[in-house]
Design an enzyme around this catalytic site. Sequence first.
Site, PDB file in Angstrom:
ATOM      1  N   LYS A  52      17.087  -6.796   8.590  1.00 49.79           N
ATOM      2  CA  LYS A  52      17.876  -6.379   7.422  1.00 49.79           C
ATOM      3  C   LYS A  52      18.974  -5.394   7.854  1.00 49.79           C
ATOM      4  CE  LYS A  52      14.013  -7.275   4.342  1.00 49.79           C
ATOM      5  NZ  LYS A  52      12.838  -6.760   3.645  1.00 49.79           N
ATOM      6  N   GLN A  96      10.091  -1.160   2.627  1.00 52.88           N
ATOM      7  CA  GLN A  96       9.435  -2.357   3.158  1.00 52.88           C
ATOM      8  C   GLN A  96       7.966  -2.394   2.738  1.00 52.88           C
ATOM      9  OE1 GLN A  96      11.086  -4.884   4.836  1.00 52.88           O
ATOM     10  NE2 GLN A  96       9.160  -5.976   4.640  1.00 52.88           N
ATOM     11  N   ASP A 119      15.942  -4.976  -4.396  1.00 46.82           N
ATOM     12  CA  ASP A 119      14.947  -6.036  -4.226  1.00 46.82           C
ATOM     13  C   ASP A 119      14.610  -6.674  -5.575  1.00 46.82           C
ATOM     14  OD1 ASP A 119      14.252  -6.486  -1.574  1.00 46.82           O
ATOM     15  OD2 ASP A 119      12.890  -4.771  -1.492  1.00 46.82           O
TER      16      ASP A 119
END
Length: 276
Positions: A52, A96, A119
Site C-alpha cells: 500500500k 491494518q 477503507d
Amino acid sequence: MATIIDGKAVSAFLKDGIKKECLELKEKGVSVCLAVIIVGDDPASRTYVNNKKKACEAVGIISREYALPADTSMAELLALIDELNNDREVNGILCQLPLPKGLSDELVIKAISPKKDVDAFSAENVGHIMIGDHTFLPPSAYPQYCFCGKECVVVGRSNIVGKPMAMLLLQQNGTVTICHSKTKNLKEVTRRADILVAAVGKPYFVTADMVKDGAVVIDVGMDRNSEGKLCGDVDFAEVSKKASYITPVPGGVGPMTIATLLKNTVTAAKQQNGLI
Ligand code: NAP
C-alpha cells in the site's frame, strides 16, 4: 478455459488517473496524505502495508507509517487514532487488520473518523453504501461488469467484504444471494450463480463442482495454502476450466483493492479541502 481478469492491468489504468488527480491537487496547494498504522510483526500484514505504501508513493500520495509494537494497549492505539483524526495534514487513516490478539478491530473501526475512513469500514460509510450515496467505495468490492438481472451469489457475509460486495451488486441490478457458514446445500446455491463471489477466507474452498459452466468468478480471498503461499478461496486450476471469466490470486482483486484505497484517499483530500 476462462479469460483471466487482470486486476493488475485495470488497477494500473486507475492509478494513472489517480496520479493525474494528485498532480492537479498539488497545483492547488493540496498534498494528499494517508496515515498507515500497523501493530505487531505479522509478516502478511507487513507485506500488505508495504504494498500500500509503495502504491501511494507511485501516484504521489504521501504515506506516513506508524509501526507499533504488538504489546501496544488499546488506549495507546485509540490515542494515536484520535491524534490522526485531528491532524489536518492527514486525509485518510488505514489501520491494518486483523490486529494482534487483545486488541479490538471493532473499536478501531469505530474510532477512525468516517471522513478519513478510506477503507469504508465504519457504520456510517457502510450505511452510505447501503443506500447508494457513498463517497468511499469498499476497497475489495469494485464491480466493473454489467450485472443487470444476473444471478449473483456472494459466499461470505462479513461487514468489510461480503455485505458491501452484495450491496454493490444489488445496486447494479443483480439478483443477489448471500451465503455463509449456516447456508444449507451451498453447492446448489453457488451453482445457480452467473456471478460468483468468494469471500470466505479458506484456501481453495470453491471447487469446480460448485460452479456453473460459464460463470464469472471473483475471488476476494487472500489466504495462505499449506506451503504458506498466497492463494485465493477458489480452486483456480479447476474452476478456470469451467468459468467464462475469473480473477486470479495474486493479481486479481488485491491490486483493485489498493487502487480503490488510493482513490478514496484522494476523494477524502478533496472533500476535506472543499473541492467536492
Ligand atoms: P471473515 O470475516 O472471516 O468472513 C468469512 C465469511 O465466510 C463469513 O461470513 C463466514 O460465515 C463465511 N464462511 C466461512 N466458512 C464457510 C463455509 N464453510 N460455507 C459458507 N460460508 C462460510 O473474512 P473476511 O474479512 O470477509 O475476508 C474474507 C477473505 O477475503 C479472506 O481471505 C481475506 O483475507 C480476504 N480479503 C481480501 C481483500 C482483498 O483486497 N482481496 C480484502 C479484505 C479481505 P459466518 O458469517 O456464518 O461465520
